[in-house]
Structures are given as structure tokens and as C-alpha cells.
Write a protein that holds these residues in place. Structure first.
Motif, PDB file in Angstrom:
ATOM      1  N   VAL A  22     -38.839 174.524  41.250  1.00 52.76           N
ATOM      2  CA  VAL A  22     -38.106 173.993  42.406  1.00 52.76           C
ATOM      3  C   VAL A  22     -38.963 172.953  43.128  1.00 52.76           C
ATOM      4  O   VAL A  22     -38.499 171.871  43.496  1.00 52.76           O
ATOM      5  CB  VAL A  22     -37.709 175.127  43.380  1.00 52.76           C
ATOM      6  N   LEU A  23     -40.236 173.290  43.292  1.00 52.73           N
ATOM      7  CA  LEU A  23     -41.155 172.403  44.002  1.00 52.73           C
ATOM      8  C   LEU A  23     -41.324 171.057  43.280  1.00 52.73           C
ATOM      9  O   LEU A  23     -41.231 169.989  43.897  1.00 52.73           O
ATOM     10  CB  LEU A  23     -42.519 173.102  44.144  1.00 52.73           C
ATOM     11  N   THR A  24     -41.527 171.120  41.963  1.00 51.70           N
ATOM     12  CA  THR A  24     -41.733 169.870  41.225  1.00 51.70           C
ATOM     13  C   THR A  24     -40.443 169.044  41.190  1.00 51.70           C
ATOM     14  O   THR A  24     -40.488 167.825  41.342  1.00 51.70           O
ATOM     15  CB  THR A  24     -42.221 170.132  39.782  1.00 51.70           C
ATOM     16  N   HIS A  25     -39.320 169.725  41.044  1.00 54.68           N
ATOM     17  CA  HIS A  25     -38.037 169.004  41.049  1.00 54.68           C
ATOM     18  C   HIS A  25     -37.824 168.310  42.391  1.00 54.68           C
ATOM     19  O   HIS A  25     -37.432 167.141  42.454  1.00 54.68           O
ATOM     20  CB  HIS A  25     -36.897 169.983  40.761  1.00 54.68           C
ATOM     21  N   LEU A  26     -38.126 169.044  43.465  1.00 55.43           N
ATOM     22  CA  LEU A  26     -37.935 168.488  44.813  1.00 55.43           C
ATOM     23  C   LEU A  26     -38.798 167.232  45.010  1.00 55.43           C
ATOM     24  O   LEU A  26     -38.336 166.237  45.581  1.00 55.43           O
ATOM     25  CB  LEU A  26     -38.278 169.553  45.862  1.00 55.43           C
ATOM     26  N   PHE A  27     -40.016 167.257  44.491  1.00 57.44           N
ATOM     27  CA  PHE A  27     -40.884 166.093  44.681  1.00 57.44           C
ATOM     28  C   PHE A  27     -40.497 164.915  43.785  1.00 57.44           C
ATOM     29  O   PHE A  27     -40.636 163.761  44.184  1.00 57.44           O
ATOM     30  CB  PHE A  27     -42.362 166.466  44.520  1.00 57.44           C
ATOM     31  N   ARG A  28     -40.008 165.212  42.584  1.00 63.38           N
ATOM     32  CA  ARG A  28     -39.537 164.110  41.729  1.00 63.38           C
ATOM     33  C   ARG A  28     -38.374 163.381  42.399  1.00 63.38           C
ATOM     34  O   ARG A  28     -38.318 162.154  42.413  1.00 63.38           O
ATOM     35  CB  ARG A  28     -39.079 164.642  40.372  1.00 63.38           C
ATOM     36  N   GLU A  29     -37.452 164.165  42.952  1.00 64.97           N
ATOM     37  CA  GLU A  29     -36.296 163.536  43.607  1.00 64.97           C
ATOM     38  C   GLU A  29     -36.734 162.821  44.887  1.00 64.97           C
ATOM     39  O   GLU A  29     -36.175 161.790  45.259  1.00 64.97           O
ATOM     40  CB  GLU A  29     -35.215 164.586  43.912  1.00 64.97           C
ATOM     41  N   SER A  30     -37.740 163.384  45.560  1.00 63.02           N
ATOM     42  CA  SER A  30     -38.239 162.754  46.790  1.00 63.02           C
ATOM     43  C   SER A  30     -38.867 161.390  46.492  1.00 63.02           C
ATOM     44  O   SER A  30     -38.731 160.451  47.270  1.00 63.02           O
ATOM     45  CB  SER A  30     -39.262 163.665  47.475  1.00 63.02           C
ATOM     46  N   LYS A  31     -39.546 161.330  45.375  1.00 68.30           N
ATOM     47  CA  LYS A  31     -40.119 160.053  44.949  1.00 68.30           C
ATOM     48  C   LYS A  31     -39.006 159.022  44.779  1.00 68.30           C
ATOM     49  O   LYS A  31     -39.119 157.873  45.217  1.00 68.30           O
ATOM     50  CB  LYS A  31     -40.871 160.255  43.631  1.00 68.30           C
ATOM     51  N   LYS A  32     -37.911 159.464  44.169  1.00 66.40           N
ATOM     52  CA  LYS A  32     -36.777 158.574  43.941  1.00 66.40           C
ATOM     53  C   LYS A  32     -36.163 158.121  45.282  1.00 66.40           C
ATOM     54  O   LYS A  32     -35.799 156.959  45.452  1.00 66.40           O
ATOM     55  CB  LYS A  32     -35.726 159.308  43.102  1.00 66.40           C
ATOM     56  N   ILE A  33     -36.067 159.075  46.207  1.00 67.27           N
ATOM     57  CA  ILE A  33     -35.485 158.741  47.518  1.00 67.27           C
ATOM     58  C   ILE A  33     -36.389 157.753  48.254  1.00 67.27           C
ATOM     59  O   ILE A  33     -35.917 156.793  48.870  1.00 67.27           O
ATOM     60  CB  ILE A  33     -35.254 160.027  48.349  1.00 67.27           C
TER      61      ILE A  33
END
Lengths: 192, 179
Positions: free
Chosen positions: A71-82
Motif C-alpha cells: 500500500v505504501l509503495t503504491h501510494l508513493f508511486r501515484e504521488s510521484k505521478k500527481i
């Protein structure tokens, strides 16, 4: 980490009152910019600057430390995109990413949230004053001991195909994690 | 990067093949930890997803270590500053982990701005459009990494984001062309 019935009940109460959980459930309207099965990203209604986004896991985790790795890594990957989307779409000249864990760090809601703030020159949104910090050899040694740092680490460099290396890296620290479980329970109770 | 302070940093508290961590020499609270990828990237947009995964997992563990190492620690902040306007001092992507204590006198909290509903919905639409654009074009971090030559110029002029901005300008133009 096993919760007792009493603790589970308290956690449910906390969730029922949690503003972020209510946004996830659609009980509070929000400007959602991204959503999938595990995370949701929406605009802060009290923004530091226009376009300020908060990214949260849908599940109620109070602290980053309680979040599952995926969950943590997914959240940060998407945050990078945002963050990237802010540079492109909002013409931001930079972004700040900010997490507060614990009241003394400025955490307001008991639900993990990553703030992504579009920045422009001279906006002085986050007060980052860099002071000279004294070198603390004792602390460095202590931290080295705690992270299990050795001079030579037999770890392969991460490649796109090889994701297992991360798990190996954390074996040592995870042992510590398990020992911390009791402490974690206490801190949850304090905050409930 | 030979002239990069973070690339040169070797007084480490943690190190593996992909990242390293050390105590901040300049910062906000003594005991502040800086986590960086070994490879030189300037801002998060340039860091490949696999490295992001690794950095964030290491940072999460190190944040727990901050609680353990000093019993007075009651909180932590994690701050990533992308670009000079965000307060980035060293042009090497870093995650700052800051231990917090009751009454430590540090305040990172921003002032809330008043946002009109149409400003919010406009920002929302622009972010969603840009995210769609990124998905369509599959702009992976690998493709987005700027060339070695660009990185050099960036470092000399310390205008990391401005440099990236030229790419961004291009992206905006592409975006505007979309129906």
C-alpha cells in the motif's frame, strides 16, 4: 498485531468519526483527483496553495508505520505521478511532499495522509530554515548499530525484474519491528 | 555527480546497493536523517518507481528507528522538497526524516489559503487531465530522466526545476493540443 475486542471497538469508533474515512465512503464530498481500490487523492479544502492534494490509503491506518508495504509503495508511486501532474497542469515550479506522524509533528487527523503542495518561487509555504547541526558521533554509532549497517552489504542492485531484494533488505529491521508490536499497541491506545 | 554533496556523503548510518542515509549537517532538528538514492536524480519525477519503492520502505523503517533511538521523540515529519521553490538546497533527490519533540519550537505548518469552489474545481480538472496525459503517453520515469548533459548544466546553474521546466513546457504544449 492482534487487537483485543475492546481495542477493535475503539478503532471502529475512531474510524466512524474519521474525516478521511468519511471522504473514502463518500459521506463527505471532495474534489477527487485520483482513486483506485487502495488509495484516494483529493484536494485539500484548506489548501496551502491552489491544487494542494492529500493522498490517503482507503483503509484507516493511523501512521505510516502501520501501512502494509504494498500500500505504501503504491501510494508513493501515484504521488510521484500527481506531483508530476502539478508541474505539467498547474505549472507549479516545484512541489513539497509532507507527512506528519504524531501530534508533536503536526498530525491533525488519525489517518495517514501525504500532502502534495504545488510550489512557486517565494511563496514561503513551508518554513524550512536550515540551521547548522552539530555532529553527534555517539548518535551516528547508535543509529549504525540499529540499522545493522555493515561496511559491505551483499545486496543486489534493484532492477525492474527483481523485486525480492527489498524483502531481503528488511529482514534485519523487521526483527526489530516484531519486537515493537507491544509498544505500537500502547501508542495506539494513547491516541485513541 | 562529482560535485554533488549528497553523492559525496560517506558518513553513513545506513547503506545498500540503491540508497544511503546519513545525519543532516544542516537542518531543523538534531538527529534529522536524510535518505537519498545512490544514483544522482534531482527531483522525484526523475526517480524510477522501483527506486521510489525502495527509498520509501527504507525511510519508513528509519522513521521507526528515530522513535527508538531517543525516547523523547513523539513524532516525525517526512519532507520531500522538489525544486528550489520548494526549498530544495541540494540538487539530489532526498527524503528528510525529522524527529519531533513536544515544544521543540519547530513549525512546518502552512497557512491555509482561501479557495473558491471554482478555483478548486479548475485545479482538480487540470490535475486529472495531466494524470490522463501521463497515463496515455506512459511517461515512465526512465523516459523522463534528463540527459547527463542537462544534469550538468542544472548543477552548475542550480536551476533544476527550471531546467525540467523546458520539458514541462513541451508537455504543456502537447497537453493543450489535446481536444
Amino acid at each position: 498485531m492482534q487487537l483485543t475486542e475492546e481495542q477493535k471497538r475503539m478503532l471502529e469508533e475512531q474510524k466512524a468519526q474519521c474525516v478521511f474515512c468519511r471522504i473514502v465512503n463518500g459521506q463527505i464530498d471532495s474534489n477527487i483527483v485520483y482513486e483506485d481500490e487502495t488509495i484516494i487523492a483529493f484536494l485539500d479544502i484548506f489548501p496551502a496553495s491552489i491544487g494542494h492534494v492529500i493522498v490517503i490509503p482507503k483503509e484507516h491506518y493511523q501512521l505510516m508505520a502501520y501501512m502494509p508495504k504494498d500500500v505504501l509503495t503504491h501510494l508513493f508511486r501515484e504521488s510521484k505521478k500527481i506531483s508530476n501532474a502539478m508541474l505539467i497542469g498547474l505549472e507549479a515550479k516545484g512541489t513539497s511532499m509532507f507527512v506528519a506522524s504524531g501530534g508533536s509533528a503536526g498530525q491533525v487527523l488519525p489517518h495517514f495522509g501525504l500532502h502534495i503542495i504545488p510550489r512557486s518561487p517565494g511563496d514561503s509555504i513551508i518554513n524550512l530554515q536550515y540551521n547548522d547541526l552539530e555532529k553527534n558521533e555517539a548518535l551516528i554509532s547508535k543509529l549504525r548499530e540499529m540499522t545493522g549497517m555493515k561496511k559491505v552489504q551483499k545486496v543486489e542492485k534493484i532492477t525492474v525484474q527483481d523485486k525480492d531484494t527489498e524483502d531481503e533488505l528488511f529482514d534485519e529491521l523487521e526483527k526489530k519491528d516484531n519486537m515493537e508490536d507491544e509498544i505500537d499497541l500502547d501508542s495506539i491506545l494513547d491516541l485513541l | 555527480m562529482s560535485n554533488c554533496k549528497y553523492c559525496a556523503e560517506n558518513d553513513l548510518i545506513y547503506e545498500d546497493a540503491n540508497c544511503k542515509a546519513f545525519l543532516a549537517k544542516k537542518g531543523h532538528v538534531p538527529g534529522q536523517i536524510i535518505v537519498v538514492p545512490i544514483q544522482h536524480f534531482t527531483i522525484i519525477e526523475q526517480v524510477p518507481d522501483e527506486i521510489i519503492d525502495h527509498l520509501i520502505l527504507v525511510s519508513n523503517q528509519l522513521a521507526s528507528v528515530l522513535f527508538e533511538v531517543d525516547e523523547n521523540t513523539t513524532g516525525t515529519n517526512m519532507i520531500i522538497s522538489n525544486g528550489i521553490p520548494a526549498g530544495q538546497e541540494i540538487p539530489h533527490f532526498s527524503i528528510n526524516l525529522i524527529p519531533r519533540f513536544e515544544g521543540d519550537g519547530v513549525n512546518f505548518r502552512w497557512e491555509s489559503k482561501k479557495a473558491e469552489p471554482d478555483q478548486l474545481s479548475n485545479a482538480k480538472n487540470l490535475i486529472i487531465k495531466s494524470l490522463e496525459y501521463l497515463d496515455d503517453k506512459e511517461i515512465s520515469s526512465e523516459q523522463h530522466v534528463i540527459s547527463e548533459n542537462d544534469t550538468k548544466q542544472e548543477n552548475e546553474k542550480k536551476t533544476d526545476v527550471t531546467k525540467t521546466q523546458s520539458e514541462v513546457d513541451y508537455l504543456i504544449k502537447q497537453l493543450q493540443r489535446r481536444p
